[in-house]
Design an enzyme around this catalytic site. Structure first.
Site, PDB file in Angstrom:
ATOM      1  N   LYS A  54       9.303  75.618  86.412  1.00  0.00           N
ATOM      2  CA  LYS A  54       9.184  76.748  85.484  1.00  0.00           C
ATOM      3  C   LYS A  54       7.813  77.396  85.599  1.00  0.00           C
ATOM      4  O   LYS A  54       7.677  78.611  85.473  1.00  0.00           O
ATOM      5  CB  LYS A  54       9.436  76.306  84.040  1.00  0.00           C
ATOM      6  CG  LYS A  54      10.837  76.572  83.566  1.00  0.00           C
ATOM      7  CD  LYS A  54      11.874  75.578  83.997  1.00  0.00           C
ATOM      8  CE  LYS A  54      12.619  75.823  85.225  1.00  0.00           C
ATOM      9  NZ  LYS A  54      13.522  74.738  85.626  1.00  0.00           N
ATOM     10  N   GLU A 209      26.482  77.574 100.272  1.00  0.00           N
ATOM     11  CA  GLU A 209      27.206  76.848  99.219  1.00  0.00           C
ATOM     12  C   GLU A 209      28.609  76.547  99.714  1.00  0.00           C
ATOM     13  O   GLU A 209      29.311  77.450 100.171  1.00  0.00           O
ATOM     14  CB  GLU A 209      27.224  77.680  97.934  1.00  0.00           C
ATOM     15  CG  GLU A 209      28.164  77.200  96.857  1.00  0.00           C
ATOM     16  CD  GLU A 209      27.951  75.748  96.437  1.00  0.00           C
ATOM     17  OE1 GLU A 209      26.837  75.387  96.066  1.00  0.00           O
ATOM     18  OE2 GLU A 209      28.928  74.964  96.490  1.00  0.00           O
ATOM     19  N   VAL A 243      27.597  72.695 105.271  1.00  0.00           N
ATOM     20  CA  VAL A 243      26.529  72.417 106.228  1.00  0.00           C
ATOM     21  C   VAL A 243      26.821  71.064 106.873  1.00  0.00           C
ATOM     22  O   VAL A 243      27.027  70.068 106.177  1.00  0.00           O
ATOM     23  CB  VAL A 243      25.167  72.418 105.511  1.00  0.00           C
ATOM     24  CG1 VAL A 243      24.059  71.995 106.460  1.00  0.00           C
ATOM     25  CG2 VAL A 243      24.892  73.802 104.949  1.00  0.00           C
ATOM     26  N   VAL A 275      21.749  69.324  96.931  1.00  0.00           N
ATOM     27  CA  VAL A 275      23.204  69.160  96.799  1.00  0.00           C
ATOM     28  C   VAL A 275      23.560  68.177  95.676  1.00  0.00           C
ATOM     29  O   VAL A 275      24.619  67.580  95.690  1.00  0.00           O
ATOM     30  CB  VAL A 275      23.841  68.713  98.129  1.00  0.00           C
ATOM     31  CG1 VAL A 275      23.688  69.785  99.187  1.00  0.00           C
ATOM     32  CG2 VAL A 275      23.237  67.405  98.627  1.00  0.00           C
ATOM     33  N   GLY A 276      22.679  68.035  94.725  1.00  0.00           N
ATOM     34  CA  GLY A 276      22.961  67.176  93.581  1.00  0.00           C
ATOM     35  C   GLY A 276      21.991  66.005  93.499  1.00  0.00           C
ATOM     36  O   GLY A 276      21.139  65.828  94.373  1.00  0.00           O
ATOM     37  N   ARG A 277      22.119  65.240  92.407  1.00  0.00           N
ATOM     38  CA  ARG A 277      21.238  64.088  92.201  1.00  0.00           C
ATOM     39  C   ARG A 277      22.089  62.858  91.921  1.00  0.00           C
ATOM     40  O   ARG A 277      23.209  62.966  91.450  1.00  0.00           O
ATOM     41  CB  ARG A 277      20.266  64.358  91.052  1.00  0.00           C
ATOM     42  CG  ARG A 277      19.352  65.545  91.334  1.00  0.00           C
ATOM     43  CD  ARG A 277      18.313  65.739  90.241  1.00  0.00           C
ATOM     44  NE  ARG A 277      17.404  64.630  90.131  1.00  0.00           N
ATOM     45  CZ  ARG A 277      16.283  64.496  90.831  1.00  0.00           C
ATOM     46  NH1 ARG A 277      15.939  65.420  91.706  1.00  0.00           N
ATOM     47  NH2 ARG A 277      15.503  63.454  90.658  1.00  0.00           N
ATOM     48  N   ALA A 326      17.425  67.120  81.131  1.00  0.00           N
ATOM     49  CA  ALA A 326      16.365  66.430  80.391  1.00  0.00           C
ATOM     50  C   ALA A 326      16.697  66.328  78.899  1.00  0.00           C
ATOM     51  O   ALA A 326      16.523  65.263  78.289  1.00  0.00           O
ATOM     52  CB  ALA A 326      15.049  67.174  80.582  1.00  0.00           C
ATOM     53  N   HIS A 450      16.369  94.136  64.753  1.00  0.00           N
ATOM     54  CA  HIS A 450      16.582  95.270  65.667  1.00  0.00           C
ATOM     55  C   HIS A 450      15.231  95.808  66.101  1.00  0.00           C
ATOM     56  O   HIS A 450      14.355  95.983  65.257  1.00  0.00           O
ATOM     57  CB  HIS A 450      17.365  96.382  64.962  1.00  0.00           C
ATOM     58  CG  HIS A 450      17.490  97.607  65.809  1.00  0.00           C
ATOM     59  ND1 HIS A 450      18.353  97.679  66.879  1.00  0.00           N
ATOM     60  CD2 HIS A 450      16.817  98.799  65.776  1.00  0.00           C
ATOM     61  CE1 HIS A 450      18.237  98.870  67.457  1.00  0.00           C
ATOM     62  NE2 HIS A 450      17.310  99.562  66.806  1.00  0.00           N
TER      63      HIS A 450
HETATM   64  P1  NAI Z   1      23.893  71.012  91.571  1.00  0.00           P
HETATM   65  O1  NAI Z   1      24.945  70.021  91.319  1.00  0.00           O
HETATM   66  O2  NAI Z   1      23.463  71.948  90.504  1.00  0.00           O
HETATM   67  O3  NAI Z   1      24.283  71.911  92.842  1.00  0.00           O
HETATM   68  C1  NAI Z   1      24.543  71.374  94.103  1.00  0.00           C
HETATM   69  C2  NAI Z   1      25.412  72.345  94.875  1.00  0.00           C
HETATM   70  O4  NAI Z   1      25.454  71.924  96.230  1.00  0.00           O
HETATM   71  C3  NAI Z   1      26.853  72.391  94.396  1.00  0.00           C
HETATM   72  O5  NAI Z   1      27.183  73.723  94.101  1.00  0.00           O
HETATM   73  C4  NAI Z   1      27.648  71.839  95.590  1.00  0.00           C
HETATM   74  O6  NAI Z   1      28.902  72.448  95.721  1.00  0.00           O
HETATM   75  C5  NAI Z   1      26.739  72.181  96.761  1.00  0.00           C
HETATM   76  N1  NAI Z   1      26.907  71.357  97.953  1.00  0.00           N
HETATM   77  C6  NAI Z   1      27.066  70.015  98.021  1.00  0.00           C
HETATM   78  N2  NAI Z   1      27.141  69.595  99.314  1.00  0.00           N
HETATM   79  C7  NAI Z   1      27.016  70.706 100.105  1.00  0.00           C
HETATM   80  C8  NAI Z   1      27.004  70.941 101.515  1.00  0.00           C
HETATM   81  N3  NAI Z   1      27.086  69.955 102.407  1.00  0.00           N
HETATM   82  N4  NAI Z   1      26.876  72.215 101.966  1.00  0.00           N
HETATM   83  C9  NAI Z   1      26.757  73.236 101.084  1.00  0.00           C
HETATM   84  N5  NAI Z   1      26.755  73.065  99.724  1.00  0.00           N
HETATM   85  C10 NAI Z   1      26.870  71.821  99.245  1.00  0.00           C
HETATM   86  O7  NAI Z   1      22.656  70.131  92.118  1.00  0.00           O
HETATM   87  P2  NAI Z   1      21.098  70.473  92.321  1.00  0.00           P
HETATM   88  O8  NAI Z   1      20.867  71.941  92.418  1.00  0.00           O
HETATM   89  O9  NAI Z   1      20.659  69.590  93.430  1.00  0.00           O
HETATM   90  O10 NAI Z   1      20.448  69.977  90.966  1.00  0.00           O
HETATM   91  C11 NAI Z   1      20.638  68.625  90.544  1.00  0.00           C
HETATM   92  C12 NAI Z   1      20.700  68.542  89.049  1.00  0.00           C
HETATM   93  O11 NAI Z   1      19.411  68.721  88.503  1.00  0.00           O
HETATM   94  C13 NAI Z   1      21.547  69.633  88.411  1.00  0.00           C
HETATM   95  O12 NAI Z   1      22.904  69.274  88.355  1.00  0.00           O
HETATM   96  C14 NAI Z   1      20.954  69.728  87.044  1.00  0.00           C
HETATM   97  O13 NAI Z   1      21.597  68.801  86.235  1.00  0.00           O
HETATM   98  C15 NAI Z   1      19.502  69.340  87.249  1.00  0.00           C
HETATM   99  N6  NAI Z   1      18.638  70.541  87.208  1.00  0.00           N
HETATM  100  C16 NAI Z   1      18.604  71.271  86.058  1.00  0.00           C
HETATM  101  C17 NAI Z   1      17.829  72.398  85.980  1.00  0.00           C
HETATM  102  C18 NAI Z   1      17.817  73.178  84.705  1.00  0.00           C
HETATM  103  O14 NAI Z   1      18.256  72.647  83.679  1.00  0.00           O
HETATM  104  N7  NAI Z   1      17.384  74.424  84.704  1.00  0.00           N
HETATM  105  C19 NAI Z   1      17.015  72.871  87.112  1.00  0.00           C
HETATM  106  C20 NAI Z   1      17.151  72.032  88.271  1.00  0.00           C
HETATM  107  C21 NAI Z   1      17.936  70.912  88.300  1.00  0.00           C
END
Ligand code: NAI
Length: 476
Positions: A54, A209, A243, A275-277, A326, A450
């Protein structure tokens, strides 16, 4: 409270789940130790997640506004130049300040902070090892143990991080030069936020994606609108693109993609894999302690009091099922210790907001339209575009809308999806309304200042309530 090494509660991990639980437990009168392996408290969120991202999003937004939008407001500047070093230092100062706040909070609440790596040695004890080889592990005993060790980035085998050309969000928060072409695998939270940072700072950014929609969990209208707006800003999207591998070579990295039958290779200078956690459970000694995992997802199994399959051992946050957010972890941390202190502790999973900090922001709570359909709930939709609000026009930022979903029979608010500047702050009103079981009419009849963005929410609520009350349930 007994001896120094016998406590009421041991918390493993000092992220937003762990530190909130430790502080709250101590405030409720429990003797508490919080074990953290890193020097700085605060976990991923404070050190390499929510907070530094942020800070960079805010800085890069200023840079981008100065370059592209100030002139519209009649502000002439000289040549705008980027000082990335100062931007990174500022981010570091923000992080440092907040991690120190966490230390003060824990120390002020009389939580014993222990630096080291915790391993379960039964359901009432933990061994803490430190990096110093000469030091024997310290044994701590407690009536309850709370695991709050968070999550790690998923590393697909064909996309292994080399921390240079193929990177995770941690490295993407600290690059010392702007990439020429940043390829991002995954159009989720991290990809879109960090993609926005580097796009604004001058990189070409391509998001790959594999699904047909970015930010898969979003309401589909919000996701499509976000993609259109980000594409207008210059972000390149390839959807349905899987990918299959990445290979660094010199200053470059080649990424292999399959889109349907089509195969192609993209060349960039960095690849961010987002690609996620996955739950951070390795090395905790879960097996020996009898803590079972969900075999499919790797999450720790818990009951409704967050107790694992081992009596006296609890788990919260990214370690267990649910959104890896979080604020969800903090809410669970508070709830679990309130229960340990024999008070009511509950988390309402229907009202956990989520925000993507792009520009404009996207904020949601509750059901999407697709989820309402899947659950066969008769619903109404009220949508209002920000072009209709005076405040958005003054700001010159009219992209986006508020979409409210309400129960067609009861008018109760089921979900709200906002895309627009300040959406992250506006969603708070919706969360509170849903917590109190508000109807769309309640929001429509609430006087909003407003001119504000939140008038858009009031207008969307008026549309939804008009559908449910005056026209009767819509047939969907
Ligand atoms: P994410 O789950 O948000 O997105 C991962 C994306 O990768 C998905 O859309 C999935 O379809 C895609 N994907 C998976 N394998 C792939 C491949 N081989 N090729 C292409 N696309 C593929 O996970 P991200 O962005 O890594 O974030 C992890 C977590 O961290 C989020 O789910 C969220 O919970 C948290 N986070 C929250 C934030 C916030 O609250 N603003 C900011 C950053 C992270």
């Amino acid at each position: 409270m007994a001896s120094n090494n016998r406590l009421d509660l041991i918390v493993v991990g000092s992220g937003p789940g762990g530190y909130v639980a430790a502080a709250r437990a101590a405030q409720l009168g429990l003797s508490v130790a919080c074990i953290e392996k890193d020097e700085r408290l605060g976990g991923v969120c404070l050190n390499v997640g929510c907070i530094p991202s942020k800070a960079l999003l805010d800085s890069s937004e200023h840079y981008h506004m100065a370059k592209t939008r100030f002139a519209d407001h009649g502000i002439q500047t000289g040549r705008i130049r980027l000082d990335l070093g100062t931007m990174m230092k500022r981010k570091e100062t923000v992080v440092q300040g907040l991690t120190e706040n966490v230390r003060s909070l824990l120390e002020g609440s009389k939580v014993r902070i222990i630096r080291g790596t915790a391993i379960l040695k039964g359901n009432d004890r933990v061994a803490v090892t430190t990096e110093s080889r000469n030091k024997k592990p310290e044994m701590l005993e407690a009536t309850s143990i709370l695991l709050a060790t968070g999550s790690l980035p998923v590393t697909p085998p064909d996309l292994a991080f080399d921390n240079n050309r193929i990177i995770s969000s941690t490295e993407a928060l600290s690059l010392d030069t702007v990439p020429k072409h940043l390829i991002i695998v995954g159009g989720g939270y991290i990809g879109l936020e960090l993609g926005s940072v580097w796009l604004r700072l001058g990189a070409k950014v391509t998001v790959l994606e594999m699904l047909p929609q970015i930010a898969g969990a979003l309401d589909s209208l919000a996701a499509r609108t976000l993609q259109r707006i980000l594409a207008k800003q210059g972000m390149i999207f390839k959807l349905g693109a899987r990918v299959t591998g990445a290979k660094p070579s010199g200053q470059q990295v080649k990424v292999a993609i399959e889109t349907g039958d089509k195969r192609e290779t993209l060349t960039g200078d960095r690849v961010l894999v987002a690609v996620g956690r996955k739950p951070n459970t390795d090395g905790l000694g879960l097996d020996a302690a009898g803590v079972a995992l969900n075999e499919k997802t790797g999450h720790i199994q818990v009951d409704e009091s967050y107790q694992t399959t081992a009596e006296g051992i609890y788990a919260i946050g990214d370690l267990i099922a649910g959104p890896a957010l979080a604020h969800k972890a903090s809410a669970e941390g508070a709830a679990v210790v309130e229960r340990l202190a024999r008070r009511p502790g509950l988390v309402n999973y229907d009202t956990i907001p989520s925000v993507i900090y792009t520009f404009p922001e996207v904020a949601s709570v509750g059901l999407t339209e697709a989820q309402a359909r899947e659950r066969a709930i008769g619903y109404c939709v009220g949508t209002f575009p920000f072009t209709g609000t005076g405040r958005a026009r003054c700001m010159g930022e009219t992209d986006g809308f508020v979409k409210m979903i309400s129960d067609a029979k009861t008018d109760r608010v089921l979900g709200v999806h906002i895309i627009g500047p300040r959406a992250a702050e506006m969603i708070g009103e919706c969360v509170l309304a849903m917590e109190f079981g508000a109807s769309a009419e309640d929001i429509a009849r609430t006087v909003h200042g407003h001119p504000t963005f939140s008038e858009g929410l009031q207008e969307a609520a008026s549309v939804a309530t008009h559908c449910s009350i005056y026209r009767g349930p819509e047939k969907k």
